[in-house]
Scaffold this motif. Structure first.
Motif, PDB file in Angstrom:
ATOM      1  N   SER A 170       0.832  -1.197   0.000  1.00  0.00           N
ATOM      2  CA  SER A 170       0.000   0.000   0.000  1.00  0.00           C
ATOM      3  C   SER A 170       0.868   1.249   0.000  1.00  0.00           C
ATOM      4  O   SER A 170       1.953   1.276   0.581  1.00  0.00           O
ATOM      5  N   ASN A 171       0.370   2.307  -0.674  1.00  0.00           N
ATOM      6  CA  ASN A 171       1.074   3.593  -0.679  1.00  0.00           C
ATOM      7  C   ASN A 171       0.694   4.447   0.508  1.00  0.00           C
ATOM      8  O   ASN A 171       1.269   5.511   0.723  1.00  0.00           O
ATOM      9  N   GLU A 172      -0.294   3.981   1.272  1.00  0.00           N
ATOM     10  CA  GLU A 172      -0.714   4.751   2.437  1.00  0.00           C
ATOM     11  C   GLU A 172      -0.715   3.872   3.679  1.00  0.00           C
ATOM     12  O   GLU A 172      -0.835   2.652   3.601  1.00  0.00           O
ATOM     13  N   LYS A 173      -0.557   4.524   4.800  1.00  0.00           N
ATOM     14  CA  LYS A 173      -0.533   3.807   6.074  1.00  0.00           C
ATOM     15  C   LYS A 173      -1.959   3.724   6.614  1.00  0.00           C
ATOM     16  O   LYS A 173      -2.515   4.720   7.060  1.00  0.00           O
ATOM     17  N   LYS A 174      -2.514   2.525   6.557  1.00  0.00           N
ATOM     18  CA  LYS A 174      -3.910   2.332   6.926  1.00  0.00           C
ATOM     19  C   LYS A 174      -4.054   1.900   8.387  1.00  0.00           C
ATOM     20  O   LYS A 174      -3.091   1.553   9.044  1.00  0.00           O
ATOM     21  N   ASP A 175      -5.289   1.932   8.847  1.00  0.00           N
ATOM     22  CA  ASP A 175      -5.610   1.409  10.173  1.00  0.00           C
ATOM     23  C   ASP A 175      -5.917  -0.086  10.041  1.00  0.00           C
ATOM     24  O   ASP A 175      -6.548  -0.512   9.071  1.00  0.00           O
ATOM     25  N   TYR A 176      -5.471  -0.857  11.022  1.00  0.00           N
ATOM     26  CA  TYR A 176      -5.721  -2.297  11.007  1.00  0.00           C
ATOM     27  C   TYR A 176      -6.146  -2.777  12.387  1.00  0.00           C
ATOM     28  O   TYR A 176      -5.616  -2.325  13.405  1.00  0.00           O
ATOM     29  N   ASN A 177      -7.082  -3.706  12.411  1.00  0.00           N
ATOM     30  CA  ASN A 177      -7.432  -4.453  13.615  1.00  0.00           C
ATOM     31  C   ASN A 177      -7.153  -5.920  13.302  1.00  0.00           C
ATOM     32  O   ASN A 177      -7.964  -6.596  12.661  1.00  0.00           O
ATOM     33  N   LEU A 178      -5.987  -6.383  13.732  1.00  0.00           N
ATOM     34  CA  LEU A 178      -5.525  -7.720  13.389  1.00  0.00           C
ATOM     35  C   LEU A 178      -5.870  -8.730  14.482  1.00  0.00           C
ATOM     36  O   LEU A 178      -5.901  -8.396  15.662  1.00  0.00           O
ATOM     37  N   LYS A 179      -6.088  -9.979  14.060  1.00  0.00           N
ATOM     38  CA  LYS A 179      -6.384 -11.060  14.996  1.00  0.00           C
ATOM     39  C   LYS A 179      -5.221 -12.047  15.002  1.00  0.00           C
ATOM     40  O   LYS A 179      -4.776 -12.494  13.947  1.00  0.00           O
ATOM     41  N   MET A 180      -4.745 -12.357  16.206  1.00  0.00           N
ATOM     42  CA  MET A 180      -3.651 -13.320  16.362  1.00  0.00           C
ATOM     43  C   MET A 180      -4.113 -14.470  17.239  1.00  0.00           C
ATOM     44  O   MET A 180      -4.658 -14.272  18.319  1.00  0.00           O
ATOM     45  N   SER A 181      -3.867 -15.696  16.772  1.00  0.00           N
ATOM     46  CA  SER A 181      -4.300 -16.891  17.497  1.00  0.00           C
ATOM     47  C   SER A 181      -3.105 -17.652  18.049  1.00  0.00           C
ATOM     48  O   SER A 181      -2.066 -17.765  17.396  1.00  0.00           O
ATOM     49  N   ILE A 182      -3.260 -18.175  19.282  1.00  0.00           N
ATOM     50  CA  ILE A 182      -2.272 -19.097  19.838  1.00  0.00           C
ATOM     51  C   ILE A 182      -3.001 -20.322  20.378  1.00  0.00           C
ATOM     52  O   ILE A 182      -4.191 -20.251  20.704  1.00  0.00           O
ATOM     53  N   THR A 183      -2.292 -21.426  20.479  1.00  0.00           N
ATOM     54  CA  THR A 183      -2.912 -22.696  20.836  1.00  0.00           C
ATOM     55  C   THR A 183      -3.146 -22.845  22.333  1.00  0.00           C
ATOM     56  O   THR A 183      -4.068 -23.543  22.752  1.00  0.00           O
ATOM     57  N   VAL A 184      -2.297 -22.204  23.136  1.00  0.00           N
ATOM     58  CA  VAL A 184      -2.319 -22.450  24.585  1.00  0.00           C
ATOM     59  C   VAL A 184      -2.897 -21.262  25.354  1.00  0.00           C
ATOM     60  O   VAL A 184      -3.369 -20.292  24.765  1.00  0.00           O
ATOM     61  N   SER A 185      -2.812 -21.345  26.691  1.00  0.00           N
ATOM     62  CA  SER A 185      -3.528 -20.401  27.547  1.00  0.00           C
ATOM     63  C   SER A 185      -2.815 -19.062  27.718  1.00  0.00           C
ATOM     64  O   SER A 185      -1.671 -18.876  27.296  1.00  0.00           O
ATOM     65  N   GLU A 186      -3.487 -18.153  28.412  1.00  0.00           N
ATOM     66  CA  GLU A 186      -2.956 -16.817  28.654  1.00  0.00           C
ATOM     67  C   GLU A 186      -1.785 -16.818  29.631  1.00  0.00           C
ATOM     68  O   GLU A 186      -1.059 -15.823  29.730  1.00  0.00           O
ATOM     69  N   SER A 187      -1.586 -17.908  30.350  1.00  0.00           N
ATOM     70  CA  SER A 187      -0.461 -17.994  31.276  1.00  0.00           C
ATOM     71  C   SER A 187       0.816 -18.469  30.585  1.00  0.00           C
ATOM     72  O   SER A 187       1.887 -18.507  31.192  1.00  0.00           O
ATOM     73  N   SER A 188       0.723 -18.819  29.307  1.00  0.00           N
ATOM     74  CA  SER A 188       1.852 -19.386  28.566  1.00  0.00           C
ATOM     75  C   SER A 188       2.827 -18.318  28.094  1.00  0.00           C
ATOM     76  O   SER A 188       2.489 -17.136  27.980  1.00  0.00           O
ATOM     77  N   THR A 189       4.026 -18.745  27.780  1.00  0.00           N
ATOM     78  CA  THR A 189       5.026 -17.843  27.188  1.00  0.00           C
ATOM     79  C   THR A 189       4.603 -17.431  25.783  1.00  0.00           C
ATOM     80  O   THR A 189       4.967 -16.352  25.318  1.00  0.00           O
ATOM     81  N   TRP A 190       3.822 -18.274  25.124  1.00  0.00           N
ATOM     82  CA  TRP A 190       3.313 -17.939  23.788  1.00  0.00           C
ATOM     83  C   TRP A 190       2.460 -16.671  23.869  1.00  0.00           C
ATOM     84  O   TRP A 190       2.639 -15.736  23.079  1.00  0.00           O
ATOM     85  N   TYR A 191       1.538 -16.687  24.822  1.00  0.00           N
ATOM     86  CA  TYR A 191       0.620 -15.549  24.963  1.00  0.00           C
ATOM     87  C   TYR A 191       1.375 -14.289  25.374  1.00  0.00           C
ATOM     88  O   TYR A 191       1.122 -13.194  24.847  1.00  0.00           O
TER      89      TYR A 191
END
Length: 335
Positions: free
Chosen positions: A28-49
């Motif tokens: 893109s030639n312009e800087k747009k707004d984004y609301n991105l979704k990221m998925s992880i397999t494990v819980s919120e207590s994990s190092t992944w999260y």
């Protein structure tokens, strides 16, 4: 007037061609707004999260809130199914994710090469290969599949637990009923080692161990400790039989649509998140091993000679899967 006309036509052609170039590149030639979704397999207590949250925070700060990333734990977006999560990433209904190459190998079996049995002796060897030719080869495969590779995190080496005996040799595994990932290579490997491998949802493993339906299971230490398997398992063998990195991937079409400055921010934030996740994971594992031992688990560290016996017992897997993984790709990790 003729020269002036030719000059203006040339200028217009240059502008049009430049515009076509921008379209073909996808950026893109312009800087747009984004609301991105990221998925992880494990819980919120994990190092992944924690690493995903670290990534989201940096991206938001570097873009003044223009790009926001919402992190979903426990495969919320894919109804708890990691393979579905990768599929959604490929299709673009999820923008980013941390997933194991074990799950990716469902879609491209070549990506299973990094989890081959006894491929690495230790983390030092794994780091050298993942940061070198081997890791670059995996990135090329991800690009072919429509995934922008944003580097690698780490789930860790997979260890084996059981309630029968300490596992010191292939003979110790014979006839044990072991829960394994539902991937063909793992099924073939455990059968070759003489075990009776079985697959089931991990949510069922604790009860199956408790009731004696299965004798053991294999997973990285973080999963073993987080699932409190020390309550239903007596022995753990730290044999580092299969290395399980994490792929930080982004839907390539979404990545390519972004302004080059935003792409750079995404890549830098992902690199920082991966380093953070690996550091946390290794620090956490040391503590968790102490906790497992304190809880009464007997921890066994096989000798080099014992590991070599397991390696030799696994040779037929390499013979069968070299053509699946590709000899050049396997060599990138072995040499």
């Amino acid at each position: 007037m003729r020269k002036l006309f030719i000059y203006f036509v040339s200028v217009i052609l240059i502008i049009v061609l430049a515009g076509c170039g921008n379209v073909s590149s996808g950026a893109s030639n312009e800087k747009k707004d984004y609301n991105l979704k990221m998925s992880i397999t494990v819980s919120e207590s994990s190092t992944w999260y924690k690493a995903a949250a670290h990534f989201a925070k940096e991206v938001k700060e570097k873009t003044d809130g223009r790009i926001k990333v919402k992190v979903y734990a426990n495969e919320q977006l894919s109804a708890g199914a990691p393979a579905k999560g990768v599929e959604m990433l490929l299709k673009g209904s999820i923008d980013l994710s941390y997933h194991s190459p074990i799950i990716y190998s469902v879609f491209d079996k070549r990506l299973g090469v990094v989890t081959a049995p006894f491929l690495f002796k230790n983390l030092k060897e794994a780091d050298e290969k993942m940061n070198g030719e081997g890791g670059e080869a995996l990135k090329e495969i991800l690009l072919e599949n429509g995934i922008e590779p944003l580097g690698f995190g780490e789930s860790g080496f997979r260890q084996v637990t059981n309630n029968v005996r300490p596992i010191k040799s292939p003979e110790d595994i014979e006839n044990m009923k072991i829960r394994i990932p539902g991937i063909e290579m793992y099924v073939d490997l455990w059968r070759e080692l003489g075990a009776d491998p079985t697959t089931m949802d991990f949510s069922e493993v604790f009860t199956a161990l408790q009731q004696g339906t299965i004798d053991g299971q294999e997973n990285p230490v973080d999963v073993i400790r987080s699932a409190k398997l020390e309550e239903v398992q007596k022995y753990i063998s730290m044999w580092n039989y299969s290395y399980d990195p994490l792929i930080f991937g982004m839907n390539k079409e979404k990545f390519d649509s972004m302004h080059p400055d935003d792409q750079k921010i995404i890549k830098t934030a992902a690199e920082n998140a991966n380093k953070y996740q690996i550091k946390l994971a290794r620090e956490k594992e040391k503590k968790q091993i102490e906790e497992l031992e304190a809880a009464g688990m007997e921890i066994y560290y096989p000798t080099d000679a014992e590991i070599e016996a397991f390696r030799k017992a696994s040779e037929k897997i390499y013979e069968k899967y070299e053509s699946v993984w590709g000899s050049e790709l396997l060599e990138a990790f072995q040499k």
